[in-house]
Design a protein around this motif. Structure first.
Motif, PDB file in Angstrom:
ATOM      1  N   ARG A 125      16.912  15.040   2.091  1.00 13.96           N
ATOM      2  CA  ARG A 125      17.094  14.700   0.677  1.00 13.96           C
ATOM      3  C   ARG A 125      17.254  13.192   0.485  1.00 13.96           C
ATOM      4  O   ARG A 125      17.398  12.442   1.453  1.00 13.96           O
ATOM      5  N   ALA A 126      17.250  12.782  -0.777  1.00 14.45           N
ATOM      6  CA  ALA A 126      17.348  11.352  -1.103  1.00 14.45           C
ATOM      7  C   ALA A 126      18.611  10.737  -0.508  1.00 14.45           C
ATOM      8  O   ALA A 126      18.604   9.599  -0.039  1.00 14.45           O
ATOM      9  N   LYS A 127      19.726  11.493  -0.532  1.00 21.31           N
ATOM     10  CA  LYS A 127      21.000  10.995   0.015  1.00 21.31           C
ATOM     11  C   LYS A 127      20.846  10.667   1.499  1.00 21.31           C
ATOM     12  O   LYS A 127      21.344   9.645   1.974  1.00 21.31           O
TER      13      LYS A 127
ATOM     14  N   ASP B  85      10.465   9.742  -2.901  1.00 15.71           N
ATOM     15  CA  ASP B  85      10.497   8.616  -3.846  1.00 15.71           C
ATOM     16  C   ASP B  85      11.330   7.462  -3.302  1.00 15.71           C
ATOM     17  O   ASP B  85      10.989   6.288  -3.471  1.00 15.71           O
ATOM     18  N   ALA B  86      12.452   7.802  -2.631  1.00 14.61           N
ATOM     19  CA  ALA B  86      13.320   6.768  -2.056  1.00 14.61           C
ATOM     20  C   ALA B  86      12.584   6.008  -0.953  1.00 14.61           C
ATOM     21  O   ALA B  86      12.708   4.785  -0.825  1.00 14.61           O
ATOM     22  N   LEU B  87      11.790   6.718  -0.163  1.00 10.12           N
ATOM     23  CA  LEU B  87      11.014   6.063   0.886  1.00 10.12           C
ATOM     24  C   LEU B  87       9.896   5.211   0.292  1.00 10.12           C
ATOM     25  O   LEU B  87       9.608   4.112   0.762  1.00 10.12           O
TER      26      LEU B  87
ATOM     27  N   ARG C   1       0.844  -1.200   0.000  1.00  8.43           N
ATOM     28  CA  ARG C   1       0.000   0.000   0.000  1.00  8.43           C
ATOM     29  C   ARG C   1       0.881   1.253   0.000  1.00  8.43           C
ATOM     30  O   ARG C   1       0.686   2.178   0.794  1.00  8.43           O
ATOM     31  N   ASN C   2       1.869   1.241  -0.884  1.00 10.20           N
ATOM     32  CA  ASN C   2       2.839   2.343  -0.873  1.00 10.20           C
ATOM     33  C   ASN C   2       2.245   3.686  -1.260  1.00 10.20           C
ATOM     34  O   ASN C   2       2.868   4.719  -1.072  1.00 10.20           O
TER      35      ASN C   2
ATOM     36  N   ILE D  39      10.674  17.042   3.410  1.00  3.74           N
ATOM     37  CA  ILE D  39      11.412  16.049   2.624  1.00  3.74           C
ATOM     38  C   ILE D  39      11.179  16.335   1.150  1.00  3.74           C
ATOM     39  O   ILE D  39      10.043  16.612   0.734  1.00  3.74           O
ATOM     40  N   ASP D  40      12.242  16.326   0.361  1.00  2.00           N
ATOM     41  CA  ASP D  40      12.073  16.677  -1.055  1.00  2.00           C
ATOM     42  C   ASP D  40      11.519  15.495  -1.853  1.00  2.00           C
ATOM     43  O   ASP D  40      11.364  14.384  -1.338  1.00  2.00           O
TER      44      ASP D  40
END
Length: 450
Positions: A373-375, A342-344, A310-311, A336-337
């Motif tokens: 950030r994604a990093k 997207d990474a989460l 259920r993302n 959060i950007d």
């Protein structure tokens, strides 16, 4: 969004051919060789349509059709058969099938039938309902189904068995059933069956009496009696010792209990909600869990979806838990950007919502500045990934050490290798931090060089 088609046919070549045809038409396809596997899949997810063979080996497809309709009355089902008759087609239609295809199947006919069925059939609509107290976050269809199941269960006194992986919200679901039920103003008692020693679990559940002329009388109520007129939540119920399972079953069936050391039979009116993250079928097969107790507990079975299924709910969960952590830890606001989100969203989440909460708390505390950030997300997930791999191997000690190691390293990096600032940020004594650095094999010099 892809339409999901389930295929049930005992002929492997038929399943393979249909899968190729439908995947070429951009459908998502799952196929099954027997009714049991199909019904198990249906209990977890609702497809857009089912292609169902009239005879699956020795299984009667019309009986399977009945079971499908019990789960999802509005589910479109197309029957397929190698020896169709008018009587069979009429019977299938009466039971709720929307069409009937004869073998050998025509590619054009199959596609046309499916397209027509999906065009006529709206997605399954959950009836209008309102939970008085709703603390479960999510707008996905799977979570709406869970909430509707809670609503239905709350209207009754029936026993509920909640299934789901660690971190999916079994405790929250149990509490929600109680809070929305007629017992909401009565006690709600939680009991974790895995956290109590076998020697004391009977006393914890049923209470005890110490009576006699030479000793001071003492009576202590157990969890079950304390929940009288309310709800008792038995978490990790598959971890109950076998010797206790028979007594639990007896109390459920008779609605009476005897305290340890006592002789009186005490009436109890308790609504039981049980939960487990174990494979119940396997536990029954291995003799670790009584089959009769399972059936007594699972009057209403309720399966919670894992977070990876259920993302679409993740952005909502991220917003809520990030704000919650910032508020509870008295931090400056953070966002959060898009790449970080997207990474989460793309993470597998073996620890489900609980893991997401922990990651967001870690990010809210350790990421400097106003933007995550994604990093930052990937670095945080790296430590959890190693820890989760160790947990999967049953290596809890090293999993905890790995998480602690990653946490300290990240804090050192933020504090530019300054041990004094790091110890303050972590809330521990400087000498204690030095001991931690040695025990976890963390080199401040190497970090500064890096």
């Amino acid at each position: 969004m892809h339409k999901l088609i389930y295929i049930l046919d005992d002929e492997k070549e038929i399943r393979k051919s249909l899968r190729v045809i439908l995947e070429d038409e951009d459908y998502t396809v799952e196929d099954f060789a027997n009714g049991k596997s199909l019904l198990k899949a249906l209990a977890k997810d609702r497809p857009s349509l089912v292609l169902l063979d009239v005879w699956v080996g020795k299984e009667d497809g019309l009986s399977i059709l009945d079971e499908c309709k019990k789960l999802y009355p509005g589910l479109p089902i197309v029957m397929i058969s190698g020896h169709g008759t008018i009587e069979l087609a009429v019977s299938a239609t009466k039971k709720g099938a929307i069409d009937f295809l004869e073998k050998p199947l025509s590619i054009e006919k199959v596609i046309q039938t499916i397209e027509s069925a999906l065009a006529k059939t709206k997605d399954y609509e959950i009836p209008e309902f309102q939970l008085e107290i709703d603390e479960i976050l999510g707008e996905s269809l799977s979570i709406k189904r869970v909430k509707f199941a809670i609503y239905q269960a709350a209207q009754t006194n029936a026993r509920v068995f909640i299934f789901g992986e660690n971190g999916t919200g079994k405790e929250l679901t149990a509490r929600s059933i109680h809070q929305n039920s007629k017992r909401k103003n009565e006690p709600y008692i939680e009991f974790n069956c895995a956290s109590v020693l076998e020697d004391t679990i009977e006393q914890e559940l049923f209470g005890f009496e110490l009576l006699g002329s030479n000793v001071k009388s003492e009576v202590r109520l157990g969890k079950w009696e304390s929940a009288h007129n309310g709800t008792l939540f038995l978490d990790e119920v598959c971890d109950l010792p076998l010797s206790i399972q028979s007594k639990v079953l007896k109390v459920i069936l008779e609605q009476k209990l005897e305290r340890v050391g006592g002789n009186d039979s005490i009436p109890v009116d308790v609504r039981i909600i049980a939960a487990t993250n174990s494979n119940v079928e396997e536990a029954i097969r291995e003799g670790r869990f009584r089959e009769d107790l399972y059936y007594a507990l699972s009057v209403i079975p309720l399966e919670l979806p894992p977070l990876r299924d259920r993302n679409q709910d993740i952005p909502l969960l991220v917003e809520y838990y990030l704000k919650k952590s910032i508020l509870e830890n008295h931090l400056s606001p953070k966002t959060i950007d898009r790449e970080g989100l997207d990474a989460l969203t793309s993470h597998f989440w073996p620890g489900n919502v609980r893991e997401l909460m922990n990651i967001l708390e870690r990010l809210s505390i350790l990421v400097p500045g106003e933007t995550i950030r994604a990093k930052d997300v990937k670095e945080a997930l790296h430590g959890f990934k190693k820890a989760n791999e160790m947990v999967a191997r049953g290596d809890l000690k090293h999993a905890k050490e790995e998480f602690e190691r990653q946490y300290i390293i990240k804090t050192l990096q933020i504090c530019e290798g300054n041990v004094t600032r790091t110890s303050k940020a972590l809330g521990i004594e400087r000498t204690h931090l030095y001991r931690k650095l040695r025990s976890l094999n963390i080199s401040v010099e190497q970090l500064n060089e890096g």
